[in-house]
Design an enzyme around this catalytic site. Structure first.
Site, short mmCIF file in Angstrom:
data_model
loop_
_atom_site.label_atom_id
_atom_site.label_comp_id
_atom_site.label_asym_id
_atom_site.label_seq_id
_atom_site.Cartn_x
_atom_site.Cartn_y
_atom_site.Cartn_z
N HIS A 13 0.87 -1.20 0.00
CA HIS A 13 0.00 0.00 0.00
C HIS A 13 0.90 1.23 0.00
O HIS A 13 1.50 1.57 1.03
CB HIS A 13 -0.90 0.00 1.25
N HIS A 15 1.43 5.44 -1.74
CA HIS A 15 1.03 6.57 -2.58
C HIS A 15 2.29 7.17 -3.18
O HIS A 15 3.13 7.69 -2.45
CB HIS A 15 0.30 7.63 -1.75
N ARG A 17 2.06 9.42 -5.84
CA ARG A 17 1.72 10.73 -6.42
C ARG A 17 2.14 10.79 -7.90
O ARG A 17 2.31 9.77 -8.55
CB ARG A 17 2.33 11.88 -5.62
N LYS A 100 -9.48 -0.45 -5.49
CA LYS A 100 -9.48 0.18 -4.16
C LYS A 100 -10.76 0.98 -3.95
O LYS A 100 -11.08 1.85 -4.75
CB LYS A 100 -8.26 1.11 -4.06
N HIS A 137 -10.59 1.03 2.09
CA HIS A 137 -10.34 2.04 3.13
C HIS A 137 -11.55 1.95 4.05
O HIS A 137 -12.64 2.42 3.72
CB HIS A 137 -10.20 3.44 2.51
N HIS A 175 -4.49 -0.47 5.89
CA HIS A 175 -4.00 0.25 7.09
C HIS A 175 -4.91 0.01 8.29
O HIS A 175 -5.48 0.95 8.87
CB HIS A 175 -3.80 1.74 6.83
N ASP A 247 1.52 2.62 3.53
CA ASP A 247 0.64 3.79 3.37
C ASP A 247 1.47 5.06 3.35
O ASP A 247 1.03 6.11 3.83
CB ASP A 247 -0.45 3.85 4.46
N HIS A 251 2.93 14.61 1.58
CA HIS A 251 2.27 15.90 1.35
C HIS A 251 3.31 16.99 1.57
O HIS A 251 4.13 16.88 2.49
CB HIS A 251 1.13 16.12 2.35
N ALA A 263 -4.07 14.67 5.57
CA ALA A 263 -3.79 13.37 6.19
C ALA A 263 -2.79 12.59 5.35
O ALA A 263 -2.97 12.45 4.14
CB ALA A 263 -5.10 12.59 6.30
C1 NCD Z 1 -3.57 8.98 2.06
C2 NCD Z 1 -3.14 10.03 1.03
O1 NCD Z 1 -2.59 11.06 1.43
O2 NCD Z 1 -3.29 9.81 -0.17
N1 NCD Z 1 -3.63 9.59 3.35
C3 NCD Z 1 -3.62 8.97 4.54
O3 NCD Z 1 -3.77 9.65 5.56
N2 NCD Z 1 -3.44 7.67 4.66
C4 NCD Z 1 -4.87 8.38 1.64
C5 NCD Z 1 -5.25 7.14 2.41
O4 NCD Z 1 -4.70 6.07 2.23
O5 NCD Z 1 -6.16 7.25 3.25
ZN ZN Z 2 -3.21 5.05 1.68
#
Ligand code: NCD
Ligand code: ZN
Length: 346
Positions: A13, A15, A17, A100, A137, A175, A247, A251, A263
């Site tokens: 899992h 991200h 971007r 997802k 999720h 998660h 996860d 950001h 988040a």
């Molecule tokens: C994730 C994101 O920033 O894309 N943020 C997070 O807090 N985990 C999205 C997600 O998996 O919920």
């Molecule tokens: Zn995530």
């Protein structure tokens, strides 16, 4: 000195971007992990096989050439925009590894998500037919439910009825963050879960007690020490239903430290050291390889890796980078410097 050799890890899992952020973060994942289940919540979301293939190409195009054996695999974003014939083709061709589901409004870039899991029965029939996993999720968006109870509420109100209606459907609770989640997985033979480094290593007092910590703010929100203990127990006892999913969710600091923190915790850099530290503290380093590799390989039906990594616990603290910068001028805080200062990965 404590030292352990583990199979080369997978991250089920993550991200990554796009654009300048992708360029800045992909190397951390590509050098440390083999399979990477890439989340589709980019803007716009990945809802077609063509989108997924193009995104995978961009990821591989930005990955460093010294990555050991990096294999990004793609998930589609569950929405009405998915064409079921396209989905079947993508699964058959090996472009789509999973779908997802995001509850609309639950987390970053979830606006295009669903309002009810059970509304996607036709799509889930395709997944069940093809043995493809539904990644969930699991967080209620009902504003009347306390934020710390939203995982349990979603599992009870949405996922339990789905599992009852479609017991053959393979599901990953992403998660997982609570004891209720661990118990849900134990009660459902076709349900597995990813667990993050930060949910294993921190609890909500770390987030809130000594100055509010935007760098630890993520969804689902890091929960109580009781919940943390349940997660740690599940992974350190080698329960095969639980696998590493970082996860990792970068950001820009401008978005994390503004009036409304986004988040997401960026842990691709040091997540492995954080997890090793948790296993070491619980005298469970012998189970680390199962959590970061073996369990996920069995759950996703992929072969074991050819390579290994060695983790050594050092007696001397090191100075490590605490932030990265992107070519667009953004910076991102790296989670886990404290643990990483105690470990060396080779
Ligand atoms: C994730 C994101 O920033 O894309 N943020 C997070 O807090 N985990 C999205 C997600 O998996 O919920
Ligand atoms: Zn995530």
């Amino acid at each position: 000195m404590t030292s352990i050799t583990i199979p080369f890890p997978d991250d089920w899992h993550v991200h990554l971007r796009d654009g300048a952020m992708l360029d800045a973060v992909v190397g951390y994942t590509a050098r440390r992990f083999r399979y990477a289940m890439v989340m589709p919540n980019v803007v716009p979301p990945i809802t077609s096989v063509a989108d997924a293939a193009a995104y995978r190409d961009r990821i591989l195009g930005s990955a460093p050439s010294d990555a050991v054996d990096f294999r990004p695999v793609m998930a589609l974003y569950c929405s009405d925009a998915i064409d079921l014939a396209d989905l079947r083709t993508g699964i058959a061709d090996g472009v789509v590894a999973a779908v997802k589901y995001y509850p609309a409004g639950a987390t970053t870039n979830s606006e295009a998500g669903g309002t009810s899991l059970l509304a996607f029965r036709e799509l889930f029939d395709v997944l069940a037919d093809t043995g493809t996993r539904l990644l969930v999720h699991a967080e209620s968006t009902d504003p009347s439910i306390d934020i710390f109870d939203r995982e349990a509420a979603f599992l009870d109100n949405q996922l339990a009825p789905l599992c009852e209606a479609m017991p053959e459907l393979l599901v990953t609770v992403e998660h997982v963050s609570t004891r209720a989640g661990v118990e849900f997985v134990a009660a459902h033979p076709h349900v597995a879960a990813t667990v993050t480094p930060h949910h294993l290593a921190r609890e909500r007092s770390d987030l809130l007690a000594d100055g509010m910590r935007p760098d630890l703010y993520c969804k689902p929100v890091i929960n109580s020490s009781e919940d943390q203990a349940a997660l740690v127990e599940a992974v350190t006892t080698g329960d095969p239903a639980f696998m590493m999913g970082t996860d990792s969710a970068p950001h820009p600091t401008t978005a994390k430290y503004g009036p409304k923190a986004k988040a997401g915790v960026f842990n691709a850099a040091y997540g492995l050291e954080v997890v090793a530290d948790v296993f070491d503290q619980h005298d469970a380093l012998s189970q680390l390889g199962a959590f970061v590799s073996g369990n996920g390989c069995a759950i996703y039906g992929v072969e074991a890796p050819e390579h290994t990594l060695e983790l050594s616990k050092e007696t001397m603290d090191k100075d490590l980078a605490a932030e990265l910068s992107t070519s667009a001028g953004d910076s991102v805080v790296l989670f886990g410097t404290e643990e990483a200062s105690r470990w060396t990965v080779r």
